[in-house]
Design an enzyme around this catalytic site. Structure first.
Site, PDB file in Angstrom:
ATOM      1  CB  ALA A  44      24.753  81.983 -33.323  1.00 25.94           C
ATOM      2  CE1 TYR A  45      18.881  77.485 -37.658  1.00 23.35           C
ATOM      3  CE2 TYR A  45      17.296  77.572 -35.858  1.00 23.35           C
ATOM      4  CZ  TYR A  45      17.594  77.265 -37.170  1.00 23.35           C
ATOM      5  OH  TYR A  45      16.634  76.759 -38.000  1.00 23.35           O
ATOM      6  CB  ALA A  46      17.547  81.941 -31.591  1.00 19.71           C
TER       7      ALA A  46
ATOM      8  CB  SER B  31      20.835  83.683 -37.917  1.00 22.47           C
ATOM      9  OG  SER B  31      20.305  82.369 -37.795  1.00 22.47           O
TER      10      SER B  31
ATOM     11  N   PRO C 234      16.055  72.450 -36.634  1.00 20.38           N
ATOM     12  CG  PRO C 234      17.809  73.680 -35.718  1.00 20.38           C
ATOM     13  CD  PRO C 234      17.521  72.554 -36.651  1.00 20.38           C
TER      14      PRO C 234
END
Length: 250
Positions: free
Chosen positions: A147-149, A151, A250
């Protein structure tokens, strides 16, 4: 004349270092973060006067509008927006994350950028600069950070779209792409292969790049994504399962 600068996610790490950098350079800073205690703590640490503490949850569109209205009332406009706030607390493979968890991440990391930009550009009558924070993970994701990547990949594309949309208004839009940044540990405690410099980056090093992109020295830089990763992106890829980010941004 000092610039009027809004920084989201300014309660810790890169955001806090950026707030301190701009304040030390003589600018007025609005510290935005959903943690009210951190907002007050950072505000108390800033050099100079005229700074603002604005607790706000970027997932709440009405709260974002109210926050920028209060900043406008205090300052009569703004010159720089740093879209730094991000959530990276929901970790897991694509299929492991629920729709609600995906929504939590995207509401802040992507729509938070959209909401703040929407409010900021209407309050930049003399032009200005917007600096977004993406991440190396948009290109080199590690296990369990889907999800972070995703976004941050969206933020990279938004940066270029916004640059095209707002150049005619005299608003330059760029992004900074950090690698592994030590938020709560010494940069020198990094394992081999973390960067070409064999260390983590420091939040202050990212803040320096943000300050440059906001300055007149970057007046002909538009739509760019500037890496600040110590050369990590050109190193051979390490095993993504062994990488840890518990003390990092990160």
């Amino acid at each position: 004349m000092p610039d009027r600068i809004v920084i989201t996610g300014a309660g810790a790490g890169i955001g806090r270092a950026t707030a301190r950098r701009f304040a030390a350079d003589g600018h007025q800073v609005a510290v935005l973060d959903r943690d009210a205690d951190r907002v007050r703590e950072v505000l108390a640490s800033l050099h100079g006067e005229g700074h603002l503490a604005v607790p706000v949850d970027l997932a709440d569109a009405a709260a974002v509008e109210h926050a920028f209205s209060s900043i406008d009332e205090a300052w009569g406009g703004l010159d720089v927006l740093v879209n730094n706030a991000a959530r990276y607390d929901h970790r897991g493979e694509v299929g492991e994350l629920t729709d609600d968890q995906w929504d939590d991440v995207l509401q802040v990391n992507v729509l938070g950028v959209v909401r703040c930009t929407r409010q900021a550009v209407e309050r930049m009558p003399r032009g200005g600069a917007i600096i977004n924070l993406t991440a190396l993970q948009r290109e080199r994701p590690i296990a369990g950070w889907a999800a972070y990547a995703a976004s941050k990949a969206a933020v990279a594309t938004l940066t270029r779209s916004m640059a095209i949309d707002y150049a005619a208004r005299g608003i330059r839009v760029n992004a900074v792409e950090p690698g592994a940044i030590a938020a709560w540990v010494s940069p020198d405690t990094a394992p081999p292969g973390t960067s070409l410099l064999d260390r983590f980056g420091a939040p202050e090093e990212v803040a320096a790049v943000i300050a440059f992109l906001a300055s007149p020295s970057a007046s002909f830089i538009v739509g760019e994504i500037i890496r600040c990763d110590g050369g990590r992106s050109i190193l051979p890829r390490s095993d993504p399962q062994t990488q840890t980010a518990s003390a990092l941004e990160p």
